[in-house]
Design a protein around this motif. Structure first.
Motif, PDB file in Angstrom:
ATOM      1  N   GLU A  42      -4.344  -2.725  -9.003  1.00  0.00           N
ATOM      2  CA  GLU A  42      -4.448  -1.268  -9.065  1.00  0.00           C
ATOM      3  C   GLU A  42      -3.144  -0.650  -9.570  1.00  0.00           C
ATOM      4  N   ASP A  70      -3.041  -9.311   4.380  1.00  0.00           N
ATOM      5  CA  ASP A  70      -4.264  -9.824   3.757  1.00  0.00           C
ATOM      6  C   ASP A  70      -3.978 -10.124   2.283  1.00  0.00           C
ATOM      7  N   ASP A  78      -5.978 -11.157  -0.193  1.00  0.00           N
ATOM      8  CA  ASP A  78      -6.935 -10.595  -1.149  1.00  0.00           C
ATOM      9  C   ASP A  78      -6.684  -9.109  -1.370  1.00  0.00           C
ATOM     10  N   ALA A  79      -6.387  -8.402  -0.287  1.00  0.00           N
ATOM     11  CA  ALA A  79      -6.070  -6.976  -0.417  1.00  0.00           C
ATOM     12  C   ALA A  79      -4.793  -6.780  -1.217  1.00  0.00           C
ATOM     13  N   PHE A  80      -3.823  -7.649  -1.012  1.00  0.00           N
ATOM     14  CA  PHE A  80      -2.572  -7.584  -1.769  1.00  0.00           C
ATOM     15  C   PHE A  80      -2.844  -7.798  -3.258  1.00  0.00           C
ATOM     16  N   ARG A  81      -3.687  -8.761  -3.566  1.00  0.00           N
ATOM     17  CA  ARG A  81      -4.041  -9.026  -4.964  1.00  0.00           C
ATOM     18  C   ARG A  81      -4.683  -7.797  -5.604  1.00  0.00           C
ATOM     19  N   GLU A  82      -5.572  -7.148  -4.881  1.00  0.00           N
ATOM     20  CA  GLU A  82      -6.233  -5.949  -5.401  1.00  0.00           C
ATOM     21  C   GLU A  82      -5.228  -4.816  -5.624  1.00  0.00           C
ATOM     22  N   MET A  83      -4.275  -4.681  -4.716  1.00  0.00           N
ATOM     23  CA  MET A  83      -3.268  -3.623  -4.851  1.00  0.00           C
ATOM     24  C   MET A  83      -2.376  -3.858  -6.062  1.00  0.00           C
ATOM     25  N   PRO A 131       0.809  -1.226   0.000  1.00  0.00           N
ATOM     26  CA  PRO A 131       0.000   0.000   0.000  1.00  0.00           C
ATOM     27  C   PRO A 131       0.838   1.270   0.000  1.00  0.00           C
ATOM     28  N   ASP A 167       5.059  -7.664   2.638  1.00  0.00           N
ATOM     29  CA  ASP A 167       3.668  -8.102   2.829  1.00  0.00           C
ATOM     30  C   ASP A 167       3.638  -9.581   3.216  1.00  0.00           C
TER      31      ASP A 167
END
Length: 253
Positions: free
Chosen positions: A146, A136, A138-143, A104, A130
């Protein structure tokens, strides 16, 4: 021994000079690369022999923790090697590494950097902290997604440098899931990945004692020899990918 791009296309040996060696450790090999449409603009810039600016962004591996001097970091070594391979291109690599960052934090800096300056390539080193901290997934995948979207909106080619291998990782299963997620997202989005984890793991499996010289005294960060090997593999792969008449793979958004 495996090279940093994990797909079978033979690269030419274009980079002169012996790699750094210590205590029997050596990384010389023929690189393996994958070609992607995302790097086509880089190939065009090289062909036009215009100045190239590359952003290397990430955490301690990019900053160069473990290197004995600034010119021994992987971005500095990569700049020197690409400068030899593309002498008319005037290559500049901006080292935007900050030790200890997680995805992030680096993502926020990447967005700012892309809004302020044009780059011919971004190398995004991501995932190690990370994975070590057990964030997390799933949050890592989303980042990751992005970051890829940010680069494409800026019309900037992007390559990802995945986490390093080190034999003392406390939770290999969790760490491995983060490495696999980088590969999964990159494959889906047609983004090239420097597969550092697999490469270093194979260095270790080939000669565990000599591999110690690829790491700093903390057994985690890379040493001068490790960064030099990393830069050589990356340089040879990029030179191959920027060669004329290379086939490309369509992007996936």
């Amino acid at each position: 021994m495996r090279s940093l791009f994990a797909w079978p296309v033979i690269a030419a040996t274009l980079l002169a000079g012996a790699p750094a060696q210590a205590a029997g450790f050596s990384c010389r090999e023929t690189p393996i690369v994958q070609s992607h449409a995302t790097l086509a603009p880089l190939a065009e810039a090289v062909a036009q022999e215009r100045p190239l600016t590359i952003l290397a962004i990430g955490s301690s591996s990019t900053e160069g923790v473990g290197a004995s001097a600034r010119d021994r970091t992987y971005p500095a070594r990569l700049q020197a090697l690409l400068g030899k391979a593309w002498p008319k291109a005037a290559v500049e690599i901006v080292n935007a590494g900050i030790g200890g960052e997680t995805a992030p934090q680096t993502l926020a800096r990447l967005e700012t950097a892309l809004s302020r300056r044009r780059f011919d390539l971004v190398i995004w080193q991501v995932g190690t902290n990370d994975a070590v901290k057990g964030g997390d997934l799933d949050a890592f995948r989303e980042m990751l997604g992005e970051g890829i979207r940010l680069a494409r909106r800026a019309k900037t080619p992007l390559a990802i440098l995945d986490p390093q291998f080190f034999p003392t990782v406390r939770d290999p299963q969790t760490y491995g899931r983060f490495v696999a997620t980088v590969a999964e997202v990159a494959r889906h989005k047609a983004v090239p990945v420097f597969t550092r984890y697999e490469t270093m793991r194979e260095w270790h499996d080939s000669d565990a004692e000599a591999f110690k010289s690829a790491l700093w005294t903390d057994g985690f960060h890379m040493s001068d020899a490790g960064y030099d090997c990393l830069a050589r593999d990356m340089a040879a792969a990029l030179v191959e990918m920027a060669a004329p008449n290379r086939p490309v793979v369509a992007e996936t958004r």
